[in-house]
Write a protein that holds these residues in place. Structure first.
Motif, PDB file in Angstrom:
ATOM      1  N   LYS A  32       0.818  -1.216   0.000  1.00  0.00           N
ATOM      2  CA  LYS A  32       0.000   0.000   0.000  1.00  0.00           C
ATOM      3  C   LYS A  32       0.851   1.264   0.000  1.00  0.00           C
ATOM      4  O   LYS A  32       0.410   2.321  -0.483  1.00  0.00           O
ATOM      5  N   LEU A  35       1.310   3.546  -3.096  1.00  0.00           N
ATOM      6  CA  LEU A  35       0.241   4.427  -3.567  1.00  0.00           C
ATOM      7  C   LEU A  35       0.635   5.893  -3.411  1.00  0.00           C
ATOM      8  O   LEU A  35       0.057   6.768  -4.048  1.00  0.00           O
ATOM      9  N   LYS A  36       1.627   6.155  -2.559  1.00  0.00           N
ATOM     10  CA  LYS A  36       2.132   7.520  -2.396  1.00  0.00           C
ATOM     11  C   LYS A  36       3.091   7.905  -3.524  1.00  0.00           C
ATOM     12  O   LYS A  36       3.543   9.048  -3.586  1.00  0.00           O
ATOM     13  N   ASP A  38       2.238   7.434  -6.791  1.00  0.00           N
ATOM     14  CA  ASP A  38       1.352   7.171  -7.926  1.00  0.00           C
ATOM     15  C   ASP A  38       1.623   8.043  -9.146  1.00  0.00           C
ATOM     16  O   ASP A  38       0.906   7.971 -10.146  1.00  0.00           O
ATOM     17  N   ASP A  39       2.678   8.865  -9.081  1.00  0.00           N
ATOM     18  CA  ASP A  39       3.003   9.701 -10.235  1.00  0.00           C
ATOM     19  C   ASP A  39       4.079   9.077 -11.119  1.00  0.00           C
ATOM     20  O   ASP A  39       4.572   9.717 -12.044  1.00  0.00           O
ATOM     21  N   SER A  56      -7.193  -0.093  -5.994  1.00  0.00           N
ATOM     22  CA  SER A  56      -6.453   1.160  -5.806  1.00  0.00           C
ATOM     23  C   SER A  56      -5.385   1.365  -6.870  1.00  0.00           C
ATOM     24  O   SER A  56      -4.779   2.442  -6.934  1.00  0.00           O
ATOM     25  N   GLN A  58      -5.927   2.077  -9.655  1.00  0.00           N
ATOM     26  CA  GLN A  58      -6.430   3.179 -10.479  1.00  0.00           C
ATOM     27  C   GLN A  58      -5.825   4.522 -10.093  1.00  0.00           C
ATOM     28  O   GLN A  58      -5.940   5.504 -10.837  1.00  0.00           O
ATOM     29  N   LYS A  59      -5.148   4.599  -8.949  1.00  0.00           N
ATOM     30  CA  LYS A  59      -4.497   5.846  -8.551  1.00  0.00           C
ATOM     31  C   LYS A  59      -3.317   6.186  -9.459  1.00  0.00           C
ATOM     32  O   LYS A  59      -2.913   7.336  -9.567  1.00  0.00           O
ATOM     33  N   GLN A  61      -2.644   7.035 -12.442  1.00  0.00           N
ATOM     34  CA  GLN A  61      -3.219   7.519 -13.689  1.00  0.00           C
ATOM     35  C   GLN A  61      -2.177   7.906 -14.744  1.00  0.00           C
ATOM     36  O   GLN A  61      -2.486   7.968 -15.934  1.00  0.00           O
TER      37      GLN A  61
END
Length: 245
Positions: A32, A35-36, A38-39, A56, A58-59, A61
């Motif tokens: 998890k 997820l920080k 996500d760029d 998640s 989908q974060k 993008q």
């Protein structure tokens, strides 16, 4: 995997993108903490022991390259269809079944390369024909008996590898495995649109080609390389060569 480890695993790609490489790290559950991050442009979670990818995902993008090959995935989330920038998706060598392929896959309109090889697929959804930008697709080593025309006739498809599937007979298997490469002639104009000299030149070249094809001996059998086809082959260690040829 901690956030610090993940940050230290980011690499800069040749085109200046950011790649998060967490391959071969014994990961059993989706971390998890990433997820920080996500760029990132690319995410590599290959050669782990993942059984599930959460919604998640989908974060991410900005993601254009996602490698999940050689895990234990039995399904993918519908949310994967929200990754509209995805160019490359490798889910080879998992435990995916046709029933657990999400409908969201057909929403990846920018997808160019898709690898579904070495799974448990007994059919391919006709809806994958919506992926009009696909240029390469791997379907090898599954349980397929046919491939939908909507997939075989994708407008930009250049490579389709469907080897080692239980097609009804060897001839049909050869057709499926090499259907894209068998185009021998491509007519761009009609004869009536050519001047007499151009028409004669084209016909002469065609005659030469036909004669050459009749004279050139063809091998009676394709060479066999069994060591490159076995499940434990070290040839599979390089994810850049995933047998779409």
């Amino acid at each position: 995997i901690t956030l610090k480890i993940a940050k230290n695993s980011i690499r800069i790609t040749l085109d200046g993108g950011r790649r998060l490489d967490l391959s071969k790290m014994g990961i059993t559950t989706f971390p998890k903490c990433i997820l920080k991050l996500d760029d990132v442009d690319e995410l590599d979670l290959s050669r782990n022991m993942l059984k599930k990818i959460p919604s998640s995902i989908q974060k991410f993008q900005k993601l254009r390259w996602l490698d999940l090959h050689s895990n234990q995935l039995e399904e993918l989330p519908e949310a994967i269809g929200t990754l509209q920038n995805l160019f490359y998706l490798n889910i080879c060598n998992n435990k995916l079944t046709t029933k657990n392929l999400p409908e969201g896959l057909n929403l990846l309109k920018n997808l160019h390369i898709l690898n579904l090889g070495l799974n448990c697929l007994d059919s391919i959804p006709t809806s994958l024909g919506a992926l009009k930008e696909l240029t390469e697709i791997g379907l090898f080593d599954n349980a397929l008996t046919t491939i939908p025309n909507s997939v075989k006739k994708l407008p930009k498809l250049k490579k389709l590898n469907a080897e080692r599937n239980p097609f009804p007979d060897s001839t049909k298997q050869e057709e499926h495995a090499d259907s894209i490469k068998r185009i021998e002639m491509l007519h761009l104009v009609q004869e009536k649109d050519l001047c007499s000299s151009c028409l004669k030149m084209c016909m002469d070249q065609r005659d030469k080609l036909n004669k050459l094809m009749k004279v050139t001996p063809r091998p009676s059998k394709k060479p066999s390389f069994p060591l490159l086809l076995t499940p434990n082959s070290t040839a599979k260690d390089n994810e850049e060569e995933w047998r779409l040829r």
